[in-house]
Design an enzyme around this catalytic site. Structure first.
Site, mmCIF file in Angstrom:
data_model
loop_
_atom_site.group_PDB
_atom_site.id
_atom_site.type_symbol
_atom_site.label_atom_id
_atom_site.label_comp_id
_atom_site.label_asym_id
_atom_site.label_seq_id
_atom_site.Cartn_x
_atom_site.Cartn_y
_atom_site.Cartn_z
ATOM 1 N N THR A 69 11.895 50.257 49.375
ATOM 2 C CA THR A 69 11.090 50.714 48.242
ATOM 3 C C THR A 69 11.066 52.232 48.109
ATOM 4 O OG1 THR A 69 9.152 50.494 49.677
ATOM 5 C CG2 THR A 69 9.601 48.697 48.158
ATOM 6 N N GLU A 129 21.393 21.089 38.441
ATOM 7 C CA GLU A 129 20.962 22.375 37.880
ATOM 8 C C GLU A 129 20.375 22.206 36.480
ATOM 9 O OE1 GLU A 129 20.757 24.985 39.706
ATOM 10 O OE2 GLU A 129 21.783 24.029 41.376
#
Length: 695
Positions: free
Chosen positions: A248, A467
């Site tokens: 980060t 899917e």
């Protein structure tokens, strides 16, 4: 961020610190710390050159004389035969003499025709030989030409080499024990002083962490102009702890502080304190703060402080803990009996839960700055920073990319931009376009495509229906996240991947949203049951995630009507944190059974809901699966068009995929069968219409 520091007096501030002891604008070695290996190499090199020169001179001198060295017997034969005309006796060493004789005419000596020869005589023989030379009428002279220095030099060289090798080994051993600065300095701090000439990272290079930047800018401003805060009674902060997940930008923020600050900046890792010797860590902590006091005001950055700042009393068994001693020294130096004013500590860690409470109290780390994963605005700013030096095509929309990368940290976004640039370079493009960024985003978020993986047609068909089961269930539930893309090209460890794109950033989650998430996670298993009437291992990860989410709903978030708003059980703690070793259950066996039944009820209910949705839309399930089998990738726009009954544009194929056959031959076998079935149904329908018209 528009709030910037006034850096106009930066050079003046630096100059005011240049005359302080130990601060010379860059990393420096302690006094008396020489590079012995370089000195040894230099001495050995010059010694080898001198010896070689002496040997060459000696050999050239002997070769120029043209004399043949003979034994004493040959010397006596030549002497007794009256063949020696004159001689020169050279005193070469302390007790030795060299007899250089010249013959009256050239003779063959050792198969060499010459009139000069040499022989070595000892001092005890000289007087007798002089009498013989006089009897034979040989003209002779004594010459003093000593080579003692050469002999001494040759005798010293082995000792010099032995001493040099010994010193070299000792230096290597010392380096292993205490770094490159010697065994007597291993207790010294390894902190590096960031020089002014180093490559600078400024706050302009940091995006997505505006609050953290503001906190750190204020500290730099305090160091530059302390009177602004002190006139109101404010005190300089002792320490700032940067918390946040990996990637980060915590270390990047510290580098930006080093680039912006006009004060000495020391950088060290938490792992650099502890060594194999007891007491070294504490000694290095004391030395670090001693250097800081000499260069105050200054900033010390400790990266990965959890390496030395973990809970005291952690671990099993007794014995002395070197790490605890290091932590105690750090606690005392930060805020002990002696005040260390002017030394600010900036530390970074992604494990704040393991740090000792004494380290986190005010007076040590006064400020704890959370550097979390960026939001949409932050991600857009990070992308702008990393694409500054990349030629972008007009089709690139950074705002769209920022929306399509939820949850990615700054390091992952930087990796995505780099991957896009590499992809464009592979394709010999002049600029990076949106397709490169989309491909790089899929690679970072879903994994690398594994097109070479051999999958049977049956497996591919099952994967496609699985899917599409996720996609169709998510489309039919209002609370679910919008589907972004679905693919049956293997990526990473998955045979197929469905990605979702949240409309906005979520920080809290409702019960309806969590139930919807579990429902569309079970959509793949539901599709397999409806179409093939069997189960496969492909739903294993979906079941695991659904079960974990349902368990948290029941045990942590109080979302079970039957069990109510209670927390059941405690989080598992790691063994070496000084906390619980095993998970404690604070509920009865009956409650455990009720928890299991509630978890099962949530997951089974989601499964039934998914089956119901797919049965109601089974035609759309077949239609979407057929298109996915043909195209292998469907994005959100294509899915919307298919569900609205619109026809997709024909599938364009690369020349490399076209081959020599017809268009049908280019398609996979299962797709050809589906097309043939569709054409047959059309023909049957046309024939029925014809029969009706005939009637």
């Amino acid at each position: 961020m528009n709030n910037k520091l006034n850096m106009s007096d930066k050079s003046n501030f630096n100059n005011s610190h240049q005359d302080k002891k130990g601060f010379k604008g860059g990393p420096q070695k302690p006094d008396g710390d020489f590079d012995w290996s370089k000195i040894i190499r230099t001495v050995l090199s010059w010694g080898a050159i001198i010896v070689a020169a002496v040997i060459i001179m000696q050999v050239s001198r002997e070769s120029s004389s043209g004399a043949v060295e003979v034994t004493f017997d040959i010397y006596e034969e030549l002497l007794n035969a009256d063949k020696v005309e004159e001689a020169r006796i050279i005193k070469s060493d302390i007790n030795d003499f060299i007899f250089e004789g010249k013959l009256k005419q050239k003779e063959f000596i050792d198969n060499v025709k010459t009139d000069k020869f040499t022989v070595v005589l000892v001092e005890s023989m000289i007087q007798d030989q002089v009498d013989i030379w006089k009897q034979k009428g040989i003209k002779f002279t004594f010459v003093k030409e000593s080579n003692e220095w050469l002999t001494v030099l040759i005798s010293i060289i082995p000792w010099v080499l032995i001493i040099a090798v010994w010193i070299l080994f000792m230096r290597r051993m010392q380096a292993g024990a205490g770094g490159s600065r010697g065994i007597f300095n291993f207790g010294k701090s390894k902190a590096k002083l960031i020089s002014e000439s180093a490559i600078k990272v400024t706050f302009k290079d940091v995006a997505g962490a505006d609050e953290a930047k503001q906190e750190l800018e204020e500290i730099i401003e305090f160091l530059k102009e302390p009177s602004k805060f002190q006139k109101l009674g404010g005190k300089i902060p002792r320490g700032v702890l940067l918390l946040g997940p990996p990637g980060t930008g915590k270390t990047l923020l510290a580098r930006a502080v080093a680039g912006e600050a006009g004060v000495p900046f020391f950088s060290i890792s938490g792992a650099d304190f502890v060594e194999m010797f007891v007491g070294v860590g504490a000694s290095r902590v004391r030395d670090l703060f001693e250097q800081g006091k000499k260069n105050a005001p200054c900033i010390v950055f400790i990266d990965e402080i959890d390496a030395v700042g973990r809970h005291r009393g952690a671990g099993l068994g007794g014995g002395h803990d070197e790490r605890e001693q290091t932590l105690n020294a750090l606690l005392v130096e930060m805020d002990g009996f002696e005040q260390n004013s002017g030394v600010i500590i900036i530390a970074a860690t992604n494990r704040p839960d393991v740090l000792d409470p004494a380290l986190l109290r005010p007076g040590r780390f006064d400020r704890q700055v959370v550097v979390d994963r960026p939001d949409v605005k932050g991600r857009e700013g990070i992308l702008k920073v990393h694409t500054r030096n990349i030629p972008l095509d007009s089709s690139v929309n950074l705002k769209t990319l920022a929306k399509g990368t939820p949850g990615l940290a700054g390091a992952e976004l930087a990796n995505m931009v780099n991957e896009a640039a590499l992809l464009a370079a592979r394709k010999d493009k002049k600029k990076v376009d949106m397709t490169d960024f989309e491909e790089a985003k899929d690679k970072v978020m879903m994994g690398m495509e594994r097109k070479s993986m051999i999958i049977s047609e049956e497996e591919k068909k099952i994967t496609a229906y699985h899917e599409i089961g996720h996609v169709l269930v998510a489309k039919m539930i209002p609370e679910a996240d919008p589907v972004h893309k679905v693919t049956i090209i293997p990526r990473g460890r998955a045979l197929g991947v469905t990605t979702y794109l949240p409309v906005d950033e979520k920080h809290t989650y409702s019960k309806e949203y969590l139930e919807a998430t579990i429902t569309y996670a079970m959509g793949g298993r539901a599709a397999e049951k409806i179409v093939f009437n069997r189960y496969t291992t492909g739903a294993g990860n979906d079941i695991e995630r659904s079960t974990n989410l349902a368990r948290k709903m029941v045990c942590e978030w109080g979302m079970s009507e039957k069990l109510g708003p209670l927390a059941y059980g405690k989080n598992e703690e790691e063994i070496f944190l000084g906390r619980e070793i095993t998970r404690q259950t604070d509920y009865s066996e009956n409650t455990a059974q009720e928890i299991d039944s509630e978890i099962k009820l949530i997951v089974s209910g989601a499964m039934e809901r998914a089956v119901k949705i797919l049965k109601e839309n089974v035609e759309m399930l077949h239609k979407l699966s057929k298109e996915l089998l043909e195209r292998e990738i469907l994005d959100s726009e294509e899915i919307e068009k298919i569900m609205n009954g619109e026809e997709l544009p024909p599938l364009r194929r690369n020349d490399s995929e076209s081959g020599d056959g017809s268009d049908e031959a280019e398609l996979p076998e299962h797709v050809q069968k589906l097309i043939a079935e569709k054409e047959k149904r059309k023909e049957d329908k046309n024939s029925e219409n014809t029969d009706k018209n005939d009637r």
